[in-house]
Structure formats: C-alpha cells, structure tokens
Scaffold this active site. Structure first.
Site, short mmCIF file in Angstrom:
data_model
loop_
_atom_site.label_atom_id
_atom_site.label_comp_id
_atom_site.label_asym_id
_atom_site.label_seq_id
_atom_site.Cartn_x
_atom_site.Cartn_y
_atom_site.Cartn_z
N MET A 123 0.75 -1.14 0.12
CA MET A 123 0.24 -0.07 0.21
C MET A 123 1.05 1.27 0.08
SD MET A 123 -3.37 -1.00 2.00
CE MET A 123 -3.00 -0.82 3.75
N LEU A 183 6.66 3.14 1.25
CA LEU A 183 7.83 1.97 1.22
C LEU A 183 8.80 2.10 2.41
CD1 LEU A 183 7.84 1.09 -2.42
CD2 LEU A 183 6.24 0.06 -0.73
N HIS A 184 9.44 1.04 2.95
CA HIS A 184 10.08 1.32 3.97
C HIS A 184 11.32 -0.04 3.89
CE1 HIS A 184 7.85 -1.73 6.11
NE2 HIS A 184 6.82 -1.03 6.08
N HIS A 200 9.76 -3.46 3.02
CA HIS A 200 9.36 -3.80 1.76
C HIS A 200 10.64 -3.88 0.86
CE1 HIS A 200 5.94 -0.97 3.16
NE2 HIS A 200 5.32 -1.94 2.34
N GLY A 219 5.30 -10.24 4.17
CA GLY A 219 5.93 -10.14 5.33
C GLY A 219 5.12 -11.01 6.09
N ASP A 264 1.86 -9.50 9.18
CA ASP A 264 0.68 -9.66 9.04
C ASP A 264 0.51 -11.14 8.87
OD1 ASP A 264 -0.19 -6.75 8.72
OD2 ASP A 264 1.16 -6.75 7.24
N MET A 274 8.84 -3.06 11.31
CA MET A 274 8.57 -2.04 10.29
C MET A 274 7.28 -2.02 9.84
SD MET A 274 11.82 -0.83 8.55
CE MET A 274 13.59 -0.87 9.49
N SER A 279 4.67 0.93 7.63
CA SER A 279 4.21 2.16 6.99
C SER A 279 3.63 3.20 8.07
CB SER A 279 3.13 2.16 5.93
OG SER A 279 3.89 1.24 5.03
N ARG A 280 2.93 2.39 9.11
CA ARG A 280 2.19 3.35 10.05
C ARG A 280 3.26 3.89 11.04
NH1 ARG A 280 -1.90 -0.65 9.23
NH2 ARG A 280 -3.89 0.57 8.83
O1 PAF Z 1 -0.21 -5.82 3.52
C1 PAF Z 1 -0.80 -4.93 2.90
O2 PAF Z 1 0.15 -3.99 2.72
C2 PAF Z 1 -1.96 -5.08 2.29
O3 PAF Z 1 -3.00 -5.70 3.04
C3 PAF Z 1 -1.83 -5.57 0.87
C4 PAF Z 1 -1.74 -7.09 0.83
C5 PAF Z 1 -0.91 -4.97 0.02
C6 PAF Z 1 -3.21 -5.46 0.28
O4 PAF Z 1 -3.82 -4.30 0.07
#
Ligand code: PAF
Length: 283
Positions: free
Chosen positions: A30, A33-34, A37, A150, A153, A187, A189-190
């Site tokens: 989404m 990027l860091h 990613h 990653g 999640d 890490m 993005s938030r």
């Molecule tokens: O993990 C994420 O950044 C999002 O859930 C994903 C997999 C890109 C789907 O929008």
C-alpha cells in the site's frame, strides 16, 4: 523504471515478458515503502527475473475511514526508493481506485475455514474480505510466479495462502521474516505517523513478545497472557488491544499446549491513534 497505472497495459507487458521466458515475482503493497518492503523486493529479485511492486491503498480493507484518509500516499518517494534497488528489474503498478474497482468499490465475501474470524478479523470488521478481494484481483492482473508477504501480517499471510488454495491459483505465496528497526519495532508504514513519544514507547511491544517467548517453555498460555496484560497496564502511552497465543495452522487461541503443534504469540496495541501489530514464533 516502468510505472503502469492501467491494468490492461501492465498485463500486456507481463504477457510479453513471460513469452520471453522471464519469471515474475510480485510484492503487493500500500506504498509508504520502507526497508521491510525493500527486503521483500530483494528476496523477489533473488528468485525471479523481474519483480512487480503494486502500490495501492485499498479502500475496502479499512474498517476505519479516518485511517484510510490519513494513510500515507508517497508514490514519488516510493519510486525513488525502489530505483535505489534497480531501475530495470522492478516494475511499479500504481492503479487508481477506478482501475481496480471500476464503479463498484465493494469487497467480495470470502470464507477461509474460520481463519478470518480470529484476531484481526474479530477486531477489524470486513478487513480480510477487503484484503482477499484486492489480492485476488492483483494476482489475476499480475499473473506472477511468486508473491512475497511479510510475516508481520501473519494472519493475512495464512489467509492469502488459503485464498490461493481455494481458488486454485498458480502463484507461489512466500512468507518473509519480520523486518525490525534496531530497537526491535516491527517495520510498518504506520510507524511514520507515531509521535516522538509513542515511537519511543513502541519497542516495548517486541520486548514483551520476546519475554513471552522465554516464558512459553514453562508457563501456560493463560499465565503469560495475564502477565502481558499487567505489563501493558503499566505503560501510559500504549494500550493493549489483544495478546493471544495461537496455533499457527488454525489461528485459534491455545487452550492446552501440545508438543505436536506450532504456536505464535500475536499482539495488537494502540500507540495514541496508531494501531500496531506484531507477532513472534514461540516453539
Ligand atoms: O499488507 C498490505 O500492505 C496489504 O494488506 C496488501 C497485501 C498490499 C493488500 O492491500
């Protein structure tokens, strides 16, 4: 670097690459990027000829509209960061909402053998329907050989594996270790949206997970969960949403430990307005 905004143009380009015998790795993101990613991108490049990175803030996976509005959108700096890795081997797909959803910004409804009801599913209404909707669409558009996610999640990763299995999709889903800042914070993005004080408090999350892992050898899941709750009660800047020890296959909370099963501890914490998640393998 090649940047596509339209799915048809991207698909045609990928068809040509595949006809030339190139293998395709895929990193859905989404944006914002860091280094986490980039570690997925580097893994993708080590196992494929070309890597596609999608950058799309998916509206259907947000249960909180304010979070969706405030989610960082940084396409220019994301592309610059990817260019530090490779200008020629990485392709960016940055679609509009219309390119993905046309005029119907809605999730499909999925069933993942109950994986979707645990943890994040219980706390974020409709989240995994939104994730599965976008990931399925992106998989269809990109037609990759391998896709990288990653383990931060972890529940999402298990659900995406199930999505691929149930829909008989031809993509190999690869989970990658959590990338951490030097002080241990996973890490995300938030993290850029944390205040200075919340950022300073946040490494406590991983510190607690590591201690929970040590305790797992001798203590019950119930005792460890009670201990974690007490520890977070002493943290004025962090609010524990859940701490759960689960079986990695079913994601159901452990009742009685079995030596035959593999467990992970999962945690979600609010640092001010920002919700952070993390997890750790226990055995
Ligand atoms: O993990 C994420 O950044 C999002 O859930 C994903 C997999 C890109 C789907 O929008």
């Amino acid at each position: 670097m090649k940047i596509f905004h339209k799915k048809t143009n991207l698909s045609h380009h990928i068809d040509r690459l595949k006809a030339d015998g190139k293998s395709i790795g895929f990193i859905p993101t989404m944006g914002a990027l860091h280094d986490g990613h980039l570690s997925l991108v580097n893994k993708g490049l080590s196992q494929n000829d070309i890597v596609v990175v999608s950058i799309f803030v998916n509206p259907t996976q947000f249960d909180n509209q304010e979070d969706l509005v405030k989610y960082p959108r940084t396409l220019k700096s994301d592309v610059e960061l990817l260019e530090t890795v490779s200008n020629v081997l990485i392709i960016v797909y940055a679609p509009s909402v219309k390119d993905i959803y046309d005029d119907n910004v809605q999730s499909q409804s999925f069933s993942f053998d109950g994986l979707e009801y645990e943890m994040e599913g219980a706390f974020r209404d409709g989240h995994f329907d939104g994730v599965a909707t976008i990931v399925k669409r992106l998989f269809e558009i990109v037609n990759a050989d391998n896709a990288y996610f990653g383990e931060k999640d972890f529940q999402q990763l298990q659900i995406i594996k199930k999505l691929v299995e149930l829909n008989k999709m031809h993509v190999n889903v690869i989970g990658c270790e959590i990338h951490r800042a030097e002080d241990g914070l996973a890490m995300s993005s938030r993290n850029t949206r944390l205040t200075k004080n919340h950022r300073a408090a946040a490494p406590f999350i991983y510190k607690t997970l590591k201690t929970a892992k040590k305790k797992f050898g001798t203590k019950s899941a119930k005792r460890i969960t009670e201990w974690v709750n007490l520890e977070f009660n002493k943290q004025p800047l962090l609010e524990l949403e859940y701490f759960i020890i689960s079986d990695v296959k079913t994601l159901k909370p452990v009742k009685r430990k079995s030596t035959k099963k593999i467990y992970r501890a999962f945690i979600a914490v609010y640092a001010g307005d920002i919700r952070l998640i993390d997890n750790i393998a226990l055995n």
